[in-house]
Design an enzyme around this catalytic site. Structure first.
Site, mmCIF file in Angstrom:
data_model
loop_
_atom_site.group_PDB
_atom_site.id
_atom_site.type_symbol
_atom_site.label_atom_id
_atom_site.label_comp_id
_atom_site.label_asym_id
_atom_site.label_seq_id
_atom_site.Cartn_x
_atom_site.Cartn_y
_atom_site.Cartn_z
ATOM 1 N N GLU A 103 0.847 -1.202 0.000
ATOM 2 C CA GLU A 103 0.000 0.000 0.000
ATOM 3 C C GLU A 103 0.877 1.245 0.000
ATOM 4 O OE1 GLU A 103 -3.272 1.950 3.081
ATOM 5 O OE2 GLU A 103 -3.089 -0.222 2.955
ATOM 6 N N GLU A 110 -2.347 10.623 3.150
ATOM 7 C CA GLU A 110 -3.430 10.921 4.088
ATOM 8 C C GLU A 110 -3.310 12.391 4.490
ATOM 9 O OE1 GLU A 110 -4.477 6.947 6.522
ATOM 10 O OE2 GLU A 110 -2.442 7.680 6.847
ATOM 11 N N ASP A 120 0.249 5.342 0.615
ATOM 12 C CA ASP A 120 -0.781 6.240 1.152
ATOM 13 C C ASP A 120 -0.402 7.715 1.088
ATOM 14 O OD1 ASP A 120 -2.182 4.005 2.030
ATOM 15 O OD2 ASP A 120 -1.391 4.115 4.067
ATOM 16 N N GLN A 129 0.393 13.070 5.560
ATOM 17 C CA GLN A 129 1.107 11.889 6.029
ATOM 18 C C GLN A 129 1.208 10.898 4.880
ATOM 19 O OE1 GLN A 129 0.745 10.058 10.052
ATOM 20 N NE2 GLN A 129 -0.376 8.446 8.989
ATOM 21 N N THR A 130 2.430 10.415 4.624
ATOM 22 C CA THR A 130 2.608 9.339 3.659
ATOM 23 C C THR A 130 3.035 8.084 4.408
ATOM 24 O OG1 THR A 130 4.927 9.944 3.239
ATOM 25 C CG2 THR A 130 3.241 10.916 1.790
#
Length: 298
Positions: free
Chosen positions: A103, A107, A105, A120-121
């Protein structure tokens, strides 16, 4: 782990690999040809090429791509929730299925009015995440649309904001470190309430008097190797990977195997001026630095 994310746009660019073709072709499509709402259908609103998704005290909302992909670039333009968005999270991410999933991300953590949005990664490999980085942005992401994209090939995963790299996760398999390269990934988006952790570690809760919280989307792009369900998994892997030393896809070109000099300077600037948390330097969480942190130059 990221929830699926809200809305997207109608006009979409999709990289489609046609059987027997040597290169992926790019075609345009409507949102509903590429995506499907996952939940809270009544929390979506579309207006031409603009898509809005809302969070209220009844529900958030999310959607997913109808196809899965292996390698390529996905991106979207988002205008984040304006005003007091504390407690909310808007997410844009790629993910495979199963307990040992991979995954990538983005966020976007809501804020109280006047405070900066935090991005946020995170990267999950074989079901293991805990690779968070956080940064603030060099613009107000609630005032206009900005692009957020993920480039994924066999050498690196690059997170980009308005085409500026903000994070690189390199392939370090030669160091014995697993790299996400053998699982197809869907593309997802969601908006949801995460006031147990999202804003100041959960100290600031969602103020529902400001609901609905609306994120707006347009300009969704997928230029990637599609993995049809009807094709055997092993054949999809072969087709989407470099075969016989021949470079079939633009993202497999040698120039895409690492950042160029300008991009490297951009990343250094982001890290020096906008990064506020990096799991690699969190000694309280990781008394012994995660092994990839010892090798990543970025």
């Amino acid at each position: 782990m990221a929830c699926p994310l809200p809305n997207f746009m109608g006009c979409v660019v999709l990289g489609v690999f046609v059987a027997f073709a040597v290169l992926g072709s790019v075609s345009s499509s409507r949102f509903d040809e590429l995506f499907q709402p996952n939940w809270a259908f009544d929390h979506f609103a579309s207006e031409g090429e603009l898509l809005r998704m809302k969070l209220d005290n009844y529900s958030g909302a999310g959607f997913s791509s109808k196809s899965k992909y292996m390698f390529g670039k996905v991106g979207i333009k988002i205008k984040l929730v304006e005003g007091d968005s504390a407690g909310t999270v808007t997410a844009f991410y790629m993910s495979s299925d199963g307990p040992y999933h991979n995954e990538f991300d983005f966020e976007f953590l809501g804020n109280t009015t006047g405070e900066p949005y935090l991005v946020q990664t995170n990267v999950y490999v074989n079901g293991v995440g805990n690779r968070e980085q956080r940064l603030n942005l060099w613009f107000d992401p609630t005032k206009d649309f900005h692009s957020y994209s993920i480039l994924w090939n066999q050498r690196q995963v690059v997170f980009l904001v308005d085409e500026t790299p903000v994070r690189v996760h390199s392939n370090l398999e030669h160091k014995g470190i697993p790299y996400p390269k053998d699982q197809f990934m869907g593309v997802y988006s969601s908006i949801w309430n995460a006031d147990d952790w999202a804003t100041q570690g959960g100290r600031v809760k969602t103020d529902w008097s400001h609901a609905p919280f609306i994120a707006s989307y347009t300009g969704f792009e997928i230029d990637a190797c599609e993995c049809p369900d009807a094709v055997a998994a092993i054949d999809n892997v072969k087709r989407c990977s470099t075969a016989g030393g021949e470079k079939r896809y633009w993202w497999d070109e040698p120039t895409m195997s690492e950042l160029n000099l300008h991009q490297s300077h951009q990343l250094l600037w982001v890290r020096a001026n906008h990064m506020i948390y990096d799991y690699c330097t969190d000694n309280s969480r990781f008394p012994v630095a995660p092994v990839e942190c010892l090798h990543h130059h970025h």
